[in-house]
Design an enzyme around this catalytic site. Structure first.
Site, PDB file in Angstrom:
ATOM      1  N   HIS A  99       0.847  -1.194   0.000  1.00 22.04           N
ATOM      2  CA  HIS A  99       0.000   0.000   0.000  1.00 22.04           C
ATOM      3  C   HIS A  99       0.885   1.247   0.000  1.00 22.04           C
ATOM      4  O   HIS A  99       1.926   1.281   0.671  1.00 22.04           O
ATOM      5  CB  HIS A  99      -0.891   0.032   1.239  1.00 22.04           C
ATOM      6  CG  HIS A  99      -1.679  -1.219   1.441  1.00 22.04           C
ATOM      7  ND1 HIS A  99      -2.587  -1.698   0.523  1.00 22.04           N
ATOM      8  CD2 HIS A  99      -1.684  -2.106   2.468  1.00 22.04           C
ATOM      9  CE1 HIS A  99      -3.124  -2.815   0.978  1.00 22.04           C
ATOM     10  NE2 HIS A  99      -2.588  -3.086   2.152  1.00 22.04           N
ATOM     11  N   HIS A 174       3.601  -7.328   1.769  1.00 19.33           N
ATOM     12  CA  HIS A 174       3.000  -8.254   2.724  1.00 19.33           C
ATOM     13  C   HIS A 174       1.947  -9.120   2.040  1.00 19.33           C
ATOM     14  O   HIS A 174       1.495  -8.833   0.928  1.00 19.33           O
ATOM     15  CB  HIS A 174       2.350  -7.491   3.878  1.00 19.33           C
ATOM     16  CG  HIS A 174       1.245  -6.574   3.438  1.00 19.33           C
ATOM     17  ND1 HIS A 174       1.476  -5.307   2.975  1.00 19.33           N
ATOM     18  CD2 HIS A 174      -0.101  -6.736   3.380  1.00 19.33           C
ATOM     19  CE1 HIS A 174       0.334  -4.721   2.658  1.00 19.33           C
ATOM     20  NE2 HIS A 174      -0.646  -5.577   2.897  1.00 19.33           N
ATOM     21  N   ARG A 194      -1.181  -4.818  -6.228  1.00 16.35           N
ATOM     22  CA  ARG A 194      -0.943  -6.263  -6.279  1.00 16.35           C
ATOM     23  C   ARG A 194       0.334  -6.526  -7.059  1.00 16.35           C
ATOM     24  O   ARG A 194       0.485  -6.073  -8.192  1.00 16.35           O
ATOM     25  CB  ARG A 194      -2.153  -6.953  -6.929  1.00 16.35           C
ATOM     26  CG  ARG A 194      -2.203  -8.452  -6.753  1.00 16.35           C
ATOM     27  CD  ARG A 194      -3.447  -9.042  -7.406  1.00 16.35           C
ATOM     28  NE  ARG A 194      -4.671  -8.601  -6.777  1.00 16.35           N
ATOM     29  CZ  ARG A 194      -5.689  -8.048  -7.430  1.00 16.35           C
ATOM     30  NH1 ARG A 194      -5.626  -7.837  -8.708  1.00 16.35           N
ATOM     31  NH2 ARG A 194      -6.780  -7.690  -6.773  1.00 16.35           N
TER      32      ARG A 194
END
Length: 320
Positions: A99, A174, A194
């Protein structure tokens, strides 16, 4: 001021399972429930008021009617509701993802970035997740390993246990592994890049979109040290035990185990979210009483005063 119970928005992503319905009392016609957005004003899935005179309103509508004072003085620095809380059930592993931080996300996506924390509600034996890299890598190596499907070799695989705490700062690569249920407290954002998706296809039969260039822009490619435990000391009173889980600019979270009864004082500085993660309890504020059980989400307006939780239960409290 008052307390209300909330109903979540549900997500049936392809990696989800059925444990939120089976173990956390979630009611939906969806066969798969990957996520339930318990405290959300986000346009992609707002929660709904489930009790009191505002029952049936969306949570954003509730906040609009009540006014910004219900968020508390600590939230005056934000131009929108600061957090989103969800349950996640990963039957399959999630994609490797990252993110962005606020600066990048506001410039590129038009919303805030996403720092988050995960509390491991439960997990299958030998479950693990990915948390950052296991050694320093360059952007060039990062791109090459994505392209030749060797990225997992340089990610840090961490075994998980019930009660572990992961603080995931924006920019941390992550992924939640298979067989894990999580309570996630995060910034109010749904921007995810992604990186790698194990060759899966979406419901349309096509590979799911990757966001490689953006991920390379924002990823921290240095190892991050953490013991994956609660950050604060434990405090006790006559009927409960509380430990601080994590704290940042956007949220502070605590885990409380109640043996008999405890009281939270909700002052004018911040709203309080209560997410029940084990057991059953009665939550009382003034003349309002809510019977809550595992999986339920309660929101207390800033300035609500004493909120009493009575019963044998465990809950996560979040405030600004």
């Amino acid at each position: 001021m008052s307390i209300i119970q909330l109903e979540p928005a549900f997500k049936d992503y392809i990696w989800g399972g059925t444990k939120l319905k089976e173990k956390y009392n979630k009611h939906t016609d969806l066969d798969i429930v990957a996520e339930s957005w318990e405290l959300s004003v986000h346009k992609d899935g707002a929660s709904t008021v489930a009790s009191g005179e505002y029952k049936g309103l969306s949570f954003p509508e509730y906040l609009e009617k009540k006014g910004k004072q219900v968020l508390g003085t600590d939230c005056e620095k934000f131009d929108r509701f600061p957090i989103l809380i969800k349950f996640i059930d990963a039957l399959q592993p999630l994609s490797i993802q990252v993110h962005p931080d606020n600066e990048y996300a506001l410039r590129v996506e038009g919303e805030y970035g996403k720092t988050e924390m995960w509390y491991i509600l439960d997990c299958e034996p030998d479950s693990f997740l990915y948390f950052g890299v296991n050694r320093e890598i360059t952007k060039e190596e990062f791109r090459k390993r994505i392209e030749d499907n060797t990225l997992l070799e340089v990610l840090k695989a961490v075994p998980v246990h019930k009660g572990d705490v992961f603080f995931i700062k924006a920019g941390t690569i992550h992924a939640i592994g298979a067989g894990i249920q999580i309570c996630e407290i995060q910034q109010n954002s749904n921007t995810t890049y992604r990186v790698y998706d194990f060759g899966r296809v979406g419901k349309d039969g096509k590979p799911r979109e990757l966001h490689i260039d953006k991920a390379i822009d924002v990823s921290n490619l240095l190892p991050i040290e953490s013991d994956f435990k609660a950050c604060g000391p434990e405090s006790t009173d006559a009927g409960s035990r509380t430990v601080k889980l994590a704290s940042c600019e956007y949220f502070t979270t605590y885990e409380t185990t109640v043996d008999t009864k405890t009281t939270i004082h909700v002052d004018q500085s911040s709203f309080v979210s209560i997410i029940v993660i084990e057991g059953e309890c009665t939550i009382t504020n003034g003349d309002t009483m809510i019977q809550a059980r595992k999986g339920d989400s309660i929101f207390a307006d800033a300035g609500s005063g004493d909120v009493t939780i009575e019963g044998k239960c465990q809950f996560i409290k979040t405030c600004e």
